[in-house]
Structures are given as structure tokens and as C-alpha cells.
Write a protein that holds these residues in place. Structure first.
Motif, PDB file in Angstrom:
ATOM      1  N   ASN A  93       0.815  -1.211   0.000  1.00 49.67           N
ATOM      2  CA  ASN A  93       0.000   0.000   0.000  1.00 49.67           C
ATOM      3  C   ASN A  93       0.851   1.265   0.000  1.00 49.67           C
ATOM      4  OD1 ASN A  93      -2.462  -1.412   0.094  1.00 49.67           O
ATOM      5  ND2 ASN A  93      -2.318  -1.633   2.318  1.00 49.67           N
ATOM      6  N   GLU A  94       2.054   1.171   0.578  1.00 47.21           N
ATOM      7  CA  GLU A  94       2.974   2.302   0.641  1.00 47.21           C
ATOM      8  C   GLU A  94       4.361   1.827   0.225  1.00 47.21           C
ATOM      9  OE1 GLU A  94       2.293   5.195   4.201  1.00 47.21           O
ATOM     10  OE2 GLU A  94       2.077   3.168   5.001  1.00 47.21           O
ATOM     11  N   ASN A  97       6.703   2.080   4.833  1.00 46.42           N
ATOM     12  CA  ASN A  97       5.663   1.971   5.851  1.00 46.42           C
ATOM     13  C   ASN A  97       5.687   3.174   6.783  1.00 46.42           C
ATOM     14  OD1 ASN A  97       4.787  -0.550   4.945  1.00 46.42           O
ATOM     15  ND2 ASN A  97       6.313  -1.628   6.163  1.00 46.42           N
ATOM     16  N   SER A  98       4.564   3.884   6.866  1.00 45.60           N
ATOM     17  CA  SER A  98       4.526   5.048   7.742  1.00 45.60           C
ATOM     18  C   SER A  98       3.157   5.265   8.387  1.00 45.60           C
ATOM     19  CB  SER A  98       4.923   6.309   6.972  1.00 45.60           C
ATOM     20  OG  SER A  98       3.866   6.738   6.136  1.00 45.60           O
ATOM     21  N   ASP A  99       2.095   5.026   7.629  1.00 46.89           N
ATOM     22  CA  ASP A  99       0.730   5.316   8.089  1.00 46.89           C
ATOM     23  C   ASP A  99       0.540   6.799   8.419  1.00 46.89           C
ATOM     24  OD1 ASP A  99       0.017   2.649   7.856  1.00 46.89           O
ATOM     25  OD2 ASP A  99       0.516   2.177   9.935  1.00 46.89           O
ATOM     26  N   PRO A 101      -0.557  10.570   7.691  1.00 52.66           N
ATOM     27  CA  PRO A 101      -1.603  11.128   6.825  1.00 52.66           C
ATOM     28  C   PRO A 101      -1.087  12.258   5.930  1.00 52.66           C
ATOM     29  CG  PRO A 101      -1.808  12.052   9.012  1.00 52.66           C
ATOM     30  CD  PRO A 101      -0.667  11.066   9.081  1.00 52.66           C
ATOM     31  N   ARG A 154       6.335   4.722  11.552  1.00 52.89           N
ATOM     32  CA  ARG A 154       4.974   4.809  12.086  1.00 52.89           C
ATOM     33  C   ARG A 154       4.958   5.395  13.496  1.00 52.89           C
ATOM     34  NH1 ARG A 154       4.487  -0.237   9.392  1.00 52.89           N
ATOM     35  NH2 ARG A 154       5.101  -1.341  11.286  1.00 52.89           N
ATOM     36  N   LYS A 183       8.030  11.747   3.584  1.00 53.84           N
ATOM     37  CA  LYS A 183       6.825  11.715   4.418  1.00 53.84           C
ATOM     38  C   LYS A 183       7.058  12.359   5.777  1.00 53.84           C
ATOM     39  CE  LYS A 183       4.363   7.932   2.252  1.00 53.84           C
ATOM     40  NZ  LYS A 183       3.633   6.651   2.428  1.00 53.84           N
ATOM     41  N   TYR A 187       5.025  15.500   7.239  1.00 51.81           N
ATOM     42  CA  TYR A 187       4.287  15.380   8.503  1.00 51.81           C
ATOM     43  C   TYR A 187       4.660  16.497   9.468  1.00 51.81           C
ATOM     44  CZ  TYR A 187       2.330  13.325  12.733  1.00 51.81           C
ATOM     45  OH  TYR A 187       1.614  13.123  13.884  1.00 51.81           O
TER      46      TYR A 187
END
Length: 318
Positions: A93-94, A97-99, A101, A154, A183, A187
Motif C-alpha cells: 500500500n505504501e 511503511n509510515s501510516d 496522513p 509509524r 513523508k 508530517y
């Protein structure tokens, strides 16, 4: 000149049909005899591969001929052999990996080229922040940089309180190749940090282009090499042996498959303790043979790149 090349790269870009792209990209890598780990996601492409110079040159040319990856930059290093045991092109999905937004295609911190970074990193109003995992920065980091005790990106939101008092400073984030900072910097901007920058191309590009001044220790990498030299100007060793405490920058994976911790272990302790980080690990009945490198590939029983590709094709069709 060493006989093999190692390529590190990423690109945030929209991939409309990532499953189809993954299959095509896997076939491309097979045709060029490349080994490595590649992640394909709707948000882009992230990989590190190794191969012969001619094969790597062909790969770079083909990838960059796709308009979606026209801006992609390859970090190119030399090595004595393949840096991987196999080829793995995965759909996720990415691409990291971070999740978190955020969308790096919309807004990120200002990119600093390695030489720009070198010139301003020591300014009084600048703060360097390492966005890598704890085991990565334990073996090497920029002099004076802030590090977080986190396992992956994350966990970044849990550490913002540690730097909230620095919102009036120039924040420069860095990581291995730059991908996490896309990312992470986005953020930080979203959380109210105004002057946010990132080291373009990460530690690896900085080392290749500037000689790596003021990067203390080694840089952890996700291949057979485990950790690589960066600083050719003023290198120092900052890590100590996990078992005896002597200074060493030899990074290994614990030989116990149940543990697999990333730790620094001197040559003597590596030999005496069979590449393990504790006596409990040393007594693991499934202990892997320690060959001095401390790198262990995942199980490859019955593996071949083409069979791997066919099996994924089959699973996707069900």
C-alpha cells in the motif's frame, strides 16, 4: 573499479495499475539478471538492486524512459558481488511503511542537495533530525543530530514532544536514501513546523558526492553489506560491541533466527559467540552458521525468480 553495482532509488508518483506494473517490472528485472528488493505501490516505486554494470545501466535507462519516473535519481555504488541472494518485487500500500496522513506529491520539506546540506548543517539555527530506526542510527549518524528511539516511521508521532520546542529552528531531516524524509518532512509541516528541509538523496548520496564529512560511524543498509562506509573526510567509530563494550562498527544480524536483532558485534565476540547477541541466542537449537558477515538471507528453499513470479501471478488470479 568493482565488478558489480548496487542501485538505491525511489520515486513518489501515481501508478494506476500497480499489480500489472509489478508483474512487468519483475519480468524486466529477471531479463537483466538483477537481484534485490523492490516495492511497488499506488504511490510509487522504491527499490535497491544489484547486478553487473551493463545490466544496471540498461535498467536505469529503461526505468527513466517511463515519464512517471523521469525525475527518479539512482544512487550508484560498487560492490564485489551481488548484494542480494534473490529478487523480490512486492506489491504494497505504501513504498515506505509510515501510516502518516500525508502525500509527498503535495508538499514536503525543501530539498537540500548534499553540498548545500554540508554548508549549513552546523549553523546555530539548524537542527538535524534522524528519521531512521534505532538500530540504524546506533551504528552511525550525523554529528550532533537528534535521534528517536523508534522501530519504524509509524512511531514518529509519538516522538513529536521531544522536538516541539524547536519549531522556530530550521529543521533538516535525513535518512538512508531520502525516502522516509519525504513523508517525515511533510508530517512535520502538517504539525506546525515551518522551516523544514530534507537531505535530498539521504546519507548515501551525501557520502558519494561530498565525501561524507561529519557522518560519524557507518550507514546501515538493507542488503548483504549490512553497513557501509560513508565518511572519507573525518571518520570516527561511535558504536560499541553489544557484548563486550569495545568500540566497533561491525553491524550484524543475530545468528539466532528467533532473535535476528541488529547489533554491533566485534570480530572477537562474533567468533567466540557464534554471531549471537546473548547466551540464550547462542543456545538456540536452530542457530544459523556464522560466516563472519552477520547477514542471513530469508529462506530460499526451492526459490527462483521466475517461479516466484509465476506463483504470485497464480495467487493474484484467484
Amino acid at each position: 573499479m568493482k565488478p558489480y553495482r548496487v542501485l538505491l532509488y525511489y520515486c513518489y508518483t501515481t501508478i494506476e495499475n500497480p499489480e500489472q506494473f509489478r508483474d512487468e517490472h519483475h519480468r524486466l528485472c529477471i531479463s537483466l539478471n538483477l537481484l534485490g528488493r523492490i516495492i511497488v505501490a499506488p504511490e510509487g516505486l522504491n527499490g535497491t538492486v544489484s547486478g553487473l554494470p551493463a545490466d544496471c545501466d540498461a535498467y536505469m535507462r529503461i526505468v527513466k524512459s517511463d515519464p512517471r519516473f523521469a525525475s527518479l535519481e539512482f544512487k550508484v555504488d560498487e560492490y564485489d558481488t551481488h548484494a542480494f541472494q534473490k529478487l523480490n518485487v512486492r506489491l504494497k500500500n505504501e513504498i515506505v511503511n509510515s501510516d502518516l496522513p500525508v502525500n509527498p506529491l503535495e508538499k514536503t520539506g525543501i530539498h537540500l542537495e548534499p553540498e548545500e546540506f554540508r554548508q549549513i548543517k552546523d549553523n546555530e539555527d539548524v537542527v538535524l533530525i534522524d528519521m531512521r530506526s534505532n538500530y540504524e542510527h546506533s551504528v552511525g549518524k550525523f554529528k550532533g543530530a537528534i535521534t528517536f528511539d523508534m522501530e519504524n516511521l509509524r512511531e514518529l508521532p509519538e516522538h513529536l514532544d521531544e522536538i516541539k520546542h524547536l519549531k522556530n529552528k530550521k529543521i533538516i531531516t535525513y535518512c538512508t536514501g531520502g525516502i522516509k524524509c519525504e513523508k517525515a518532512s511533510a508530517y512535520l509541516l502538517k504539525q506546525g513546523f515551518e522551516n523544514v528541509y530534507q537531505l535530498h538523496g539521504g546519507i548515501i548520496k551525501y557520502g558519494l558526492e561530498t565525501g561524507g564529512e561529519d557522518f560519524d560511524g557507518k550507514c546501515y543498509v538493507f542488503d548483504n553489506r549490512v553497513a557501509v562506509d560513508v565518511n572519507q573526510v573525518n571518520p570516527v567509530v561511535i558504536s560499541t560491541c553489544y557484548r563486550c563494550g569495545t568500540h566497533t562498527d561491525r553491524m550484524i544480524n543475530c545468528a539466532s533466527p528467533a532473535c535476528n536483532n541488529h547489533v554491533t558485534l566485534c570480530e572477537t565476540c562474533g567468533t567466540d559467540h557464534l554471531g549471537t547477541c546473548s547466551d540464550a541466542c547462542k543456545n538456540d537449537p536452530y542457530l544459523r552458521p556464522y560466516d563472519g558477515t552477520g547477514y542471513y538471507a530469508k529462506e530460499t528453499r526451492g526459490y527462483s525468480p521466475l517461479l516466484g513470479y509465476r506463483s504470485q501471478q497464480s495467487s493474484m488470479s484467484h
